[in-house]
Design a protein around this motif. Structure first.
Motif, PDB file in Angstrom:
ATOM      1  N   VAL A 174      41.222  52.834 104.355  1.00 40.42           N
ATOM      2  CA  VAL A 174      40.002  52.425 103.661  1.00 40.42           C
ATOM      3  C   VAL A 174      39.029  51.958 104.729  1.00 40.42           C
ATOM      4  CG1 VAL A 174      39.005  50.864 101.942  1.00 40.42           C
ATOM      5  CG2 VAL A 174      41.343  51.748 101.623  1.00 40.42           C
ATOM      6  N   TYR A 175      37.972  52.740 104.992  1.00 46.53           N
ATOM      7  CA  TYR A 175      37.145  52.423 106.147  1.00 46.53           C
ATOM      8  C   TYR A 175      35.694  52.872 105.960  1.00 46.53           C
ATOM      9  CZ  TYR A 175      37.996  57.325 107.608  1.00 46.53           C
ATOM     10  OH  TYR A 175      38.083  58.706 107.664  1.00 46.53           O
ATOM     11  N   GLN A 176      34.834  52.127 106.631  1.00 50.72           N
ATOM     12  CA  GLN A 176      33.396  52.426 106.659  1.00 50.72           C
ATOM     13  C   GLN A 176      32.798  52.517 105.256  1.00 50.72           C
ATOM     14  OE1 GLN A 176      33.079  55.910 109.176  1.00 50.72           O
ATOM     15  NE2 GLN A 176      33.857  54.826 110.971  1.00 50.72           N
ATOM     16  N   ASN A 177      33.301  51.680 104.370  1.00 49.91           N
ATOM     17  CA  ASN A 177      32.747  51.563 103.028  1.00 49.91           C
ATOM     18  C   ASN A 177      31.856  50.321 102.937  1.00 49.91           C
ATOM     19  OD1 ASN A 177      34.466  53.704 101.527  1.00 49.91           O
ATOM     20  ND2 ASN A 177      35.982  52.442 102.585  1.00 49.91           N
ATOM     21  N   LYS A 178      30.989  50.315 101.945  1.00 51.94           N
ATOM     22  CA  LYS A 178      30.183  49.144 101.618  1.00 51.94           C
ATOM     23  C   LYS A 178      30.701  48.592 100.289  1.00 51.94           C
ATOM     24  CE  LYS A 178      25.362  47.622 101.304  1.00 51.94           C
ATOM     25  NZ  LYS A 178      23.936  48.062 101.353  1.00 51.94           N
ATOM     26  N   VAL A 179      31.347  47.423 100.359  1.00 54.74           N
ATOM     27  CA  VAL A 179      31.995  46.829  99.185  1.00 54.74           C
ATOM     28  C   VAL A 179      31.349  45.473  98.964  1.00 54.74           C
ATOM     29  CG1 VAL A 179      34.215  46.257  98.120  1.00 54.74           C
ATOM     30  CG2 VAL A 179      34.107  48.041  99.879  1.00 54.74           C
ATOM     31  N   VAL A 180      30.300  45.460  98.174  1.00 57.50           N
ATOM     32  CA  VAL A 180      29.446  44.273  98.096  1.00 57.50           C
ATOM     33  C   VAL A 180      29.073  43.969  96.645  1.00 57.50           C
ATOM     34  CG1 VAL A 180      28.486  44.637 100.396  1.00 57.50           C
ATOM     35  CG2 VAL A 180      27.342  45.654  98.423  1.00 57.50           C
ATOM     36  N   GLY A 181      28.930  42.680  96.359  1.00 53.46           N
ATOM     37  CA  GLY A 181      28.360  42.242  95.096  1.00 53.46           C
ATOM     38  C   GLY A 181      29.126  42.733  93.878  1.00 53.46           C
ATOM     39  N   ASN A 182      30.439  42.675  93.922  1.00 52.86           N
ATOM     40  CA  ASN A 182      31.221  43.097  92.752  1.00 52.86           C
ATOM     41  C   ASN A 182      31.321  41.917  91.789  1.00 52.86           C
ATOM     42  OD1 ASN A 182      32.191  45.960  93.277  1.00 52.86           O
ATOM     43  ND2 ASN A 182      32.535  44.944  95.238  1.00 52.86           N
ATOM     44  N   ASP A 183      30.471  41.961  90.772  1.00 52.86           N
ATOM     45  CA  ASP A 183      30.206  40.782  89.955  1.00 52.86           C
ATOM     46  C   ASP A 183      30.330  41.017  88.451  1.00 52.86           C
ATOM     47  OD1 ASP A 183      28.017  42.409  89.535  1.00 52.86           O
ATOM     48  OD2 ASP A 183      26.533  41.014  90.338  1.00 52.86           O
ATOM     49  N   THR A 184      30.870  42.170  88.052  1.00 57.46           N
ATOM     50  CA  THR A 184      30.959  42.480  86.618  1.00 57.46           C
ATOM     51  C   THR A 184      32.210  41.851  86.012  1.00 57.46           C
ATOM     52  OG1 THR A 184      29.719  44.542  86.802  1.00 57.46           O
ATOM     53  CG2 THR A 184      31.232  44.351  84.942  1.00 57.46           C
ATOM     54  N   ALA A 185      32.045  41.147  84.893  1.00 57.15           N
ATOM     55  CA  ALA A 185      33.194  40.559  84.205  1.00 57.15           C
ATOM     56  C   ALA A 185      34.178  41.654  83.810  1.00 57.15           C
ATOM     57  CB  ALA A 185      32.726  39.792  82.974  1.00 57.15           C
ATOM     58  N   ASN A 186      35.464  41.335  83.889  1.00 56.30           N
ATOM     59  CA  ASN A 186      36.512  42.324  83.589  1.00 56.30           C
ATOM     60  C   ASN A 186      36.459  42.694  82.107  1.00 56.30           C
ATOM     61  OD1 ASN A 186      39.029  43.706  83.213  1.00 56.30           O
ATOM     62  ND2 ASN A 186      39.745  42.747  85.096  1.00 56.30           N
ATOM     63  N   PHE A 187      36.259  43.973  81.833  1.00 54.75           N
ATOM     64  CA  PHE A 187      36.176  44.437  80.441  1.00 54.75           C
ATOM     65  C   PHE A 187      37.273  45.438  80.108  1.00 54.75           C
ATOM     66  CE2 PHE A 187      33.409  47.090  83.014  1.00 54.75           C
ATOM     67  CZ  PHE A 187      33.564  48.385  82.527  1.00 54.75           C
ATOM     68  N   ALA A 188      38.356  45.452  80.899  1.00 51.06           N
ATOM     69  CA  ALA A 188      39.474  46.348  80.599  1.00 51.06           C
ATOM     70  C   ALA A 188      40.199  45.886  79.344  1.00 51.06           C
ATOM     71  CB  ALA A 188      40.443  46.379  81.772  1.00 51.06           C
ATOM     72  N   PRO A 189      40.745  46.813  78.564  1.00 52.72           N
ATOM     73  CA  PRO A 189      41.544  46.418  77.402  1.00 52.72           C
ATOM     74  C   PRO A 189      42.725  45.551  77.817  1.00 52.72           C
ATOM     75  CG  PRO A 189      40.992  48.751  77.322  1.00 52.72           C
ATOM     76  CD  PRO A 189      40.589  48.267  78.674  1.00 52.72           C
ATOM     77  N   PRO A 190      43.095  44.555  77.034  1.00 52.79           N
ATOM     78  CA  PRO A 190      44.215  43.675  77.376  1.00 52.79           C
ATOM     79  C   PRO A 190      45.509  44.471  77.573  1.00 52.79           C
ATOM     80  CG  PRO A 190      42.959  42.762  75.548  1.00 52.79           C
ATOM     81  CD  PRO A 190      42.424  44.148  75.777  1.00 52.79           C
ATOM     82  N   GLY A 191      46.326  44.020  78.512  1.00 51.22           N
ATOM     83  CA  GLY A 191      47.592  44.678  78.806  1.00 51.22           C
ATOM     84  C   GLY A 191      47.528  45.660  79.947  1.00 51.22           C
ATOM     85  N   ASN A 192      46.367  46.194  80.212  1.00 55.30           N
ATOM     86  CA  ASN A 192      46.193  47.102  81.338  1.00 55.30           C
ATOM     87  C   ASN A 192      46.320  46.312  82.646  1.00 55.30           C
ATOM     88  OD1 ASN A 192      45.059  48.921  83.282  1.00 55.30           O
ATOM     89  ND2 ASN A 192      43.973  49.955  81.627  1.00 55.30           N
TER      90      ASN A 192
END
Length: 419
Positions: A233-251
């Motif tokens: 995993v390299y030379q990526n821009k991984v910034v500002g991950n701020d979304t509330a988790n909306f996955a169905p429960p149990g996943n």
């Protein structure tokens, strides 16, 4: 009596230039036709080697599409010009299911599928180039789970694509081998990009932003292919991950804390380097063991041989969520360090003295990078407990891993010289 296939061919000729079929194996779908009928007919009748070209426009589909003919390219006029919308879909779940080898999907968009966007299952050599998959209502638990979804496949290329709104992972490659995911944008998904139970993957040049978690490298139990390994995993821009988790429960991704940058769970031989990682409210990098009970004796739940180096870190850990808030922040204090390893290891002696160098976490980051090994096992073993180890210099070292992934569809075409 005319066969079904002959009847379909008669219909197809109405929307295809005859010379194109004879000369260059290109099927051009006419925008004035019933696109759903014409495209599915083309997918059924196309001979190997055919390119199916779609026009500009927004076209509504009420049923899933499928492709089981090998050596096919499906090409639109652009990811914002050729739009296949499945908002009114009543038959099937995914937009397109691919079960044949050597397929390329290019320059089009798939929107609002009730299930997965585009799924490829059990194929050898599949490419997604400049494809957009989006749920236009934004993050919602009723959105489809996966955007671009190759699984149980080999030689997977995903590049130049955009995925938004997946309730599990925008770009997901699972139980697959030999993978390149590059120069994509994943936004407003639970997981932006996820590599799961896969062997040999290069993930680079991507932007993962405004997801719950940016990039995940997981290995899970009780699946046909386990022991995920050899991921870079390299030379990526991984910034500002701020979304509330909306996955169905149990996943399993329902447990990903909001504001996770890169998360490595129960995988081995993972190299994370030269990424820009910041503004992730829980942590920039999480290295963790699989947290649930399992009954598979062949499964190893620990991250092993992890090498983290030369990343550029921004702010992290000021507003932790989920397990980071409940289990990590009380031990580290605030803000949570940029890099956190849970310190879960195998056995009593490893718990006291750390794992063997061949199985450990190696870290060579710029000066000032904050770190904590939570030493969960040591804390459990010692009657007086153990505080987190924050001395990042104790983890200095390196591993030598494999070279770049090479795919058959990613090699330059040889040009014959004139004599």
């Amino acid at each position: 009596m005319t066969s079904f296939k002959h009847a379909l061919m008669g219909l197809l000729i109405l929307v295809v230039t005859p010379a194109a079929l004879a000369e260059d194996a290109i099927v051009r779908i006419d925008a004035s036709t019933d696109i759903q009928e014409a495209l599915q007919e083309a997918l059924i009748l196309a001979e190997p080697g055919t390119t199916i070209e779609l026009p500009e426009g927004t076209f509504s589909f009420s049923a899933a599409l499928s492709l089981d003919v090998p050596d096919i390219t499906v090409r639109g006029a652009g990811m914002d010009k050729t739009i296949l919308t499945f908002k009114n879909q009543i038959a099937g779940s995914e937009g397109l299911l691919i079960t044949s080898d050597r397929v390329s999907i290019e320059n089009l968009a798939v929107e609002d599928t009730p299930g997965d966007g585009i799924k490829a299952k059990g194929v050898d050599t599949v490419s997604f180039r400049n494809v957009r998959v989006e749920w236009t209502r934004g993050p919602n638990a009723e959105n489809g789970a996966y955007g671009l979804y190759p699984v149980e496949s080999k030689n997977v290329l995903i590049e130049g694509s955009v995925v938004k709104g997946a309730s599990d992972a925008g770009i997901y490659v699972g139980q697959s081998q030999d993978i390149i995911v590059r120069n994509n944008r994943a936004e407003l998904n639970v997981a932006g990009i996820e590599i799961e139970n896969s062997y040999r993957a290069d993930v680079y040049g991507n932007t993962a932003t405004r997801n719950t978690g940016g990039i995940l490298v997981f290995d899970l139990p009780n699946l046909p292919q386990m022991g995920g390994h050899s991921v870079r995993v390299y030379q990526n821009k991984v910034v500002g991950n701020d979304t509330a988790n909306f996955a169905p429960p149990g996943n399993i991704v329902a447990t990903v804390p909001r504001g996770s940058g890169i998360m490595i769970m129960a995988n081995r031989e993972v190299e994370v380097f030269e990424n820009e990682i910041g503004e992730n409210a829980s942590a920039n990098i999480l290295l963790v063991a699989y947290p649930r009970e399992y009954n598979d004796p062949t499964y190893n739940p620990l991250p092993r041989r992890i090498y983290v180096h030369d990343n550029k870190h921004g702010r992290a850990g000021w507003d932790p969520d989920g397990a980071v808030k409940d289990l990590i922040a009380p031990r580290t204090g605030m803000p949570v360090p940029q890099i956190v390893w849970d310190g879960v290891v195998d056995g009593f002696w490893a718990g006291l003295f750390g794992p063997d160098d061949e199985e450990s976490v190696m870290i060579n980051e710029p000066e000032g990078t904050t770190f904590a090994n939570l030493q969960f096992v040591k804390d459990h073993i010692l009657p007086w407990g153990a505080d987190p180890d924050r001395d990042i210099e104790d983890y200095a070292g390196s591993y030598e891993f494999r070279g770049p992934v090479e795919l058959p569809q990613d090699k330059p075409v040889a040009v014959a010289e004139n004599n």
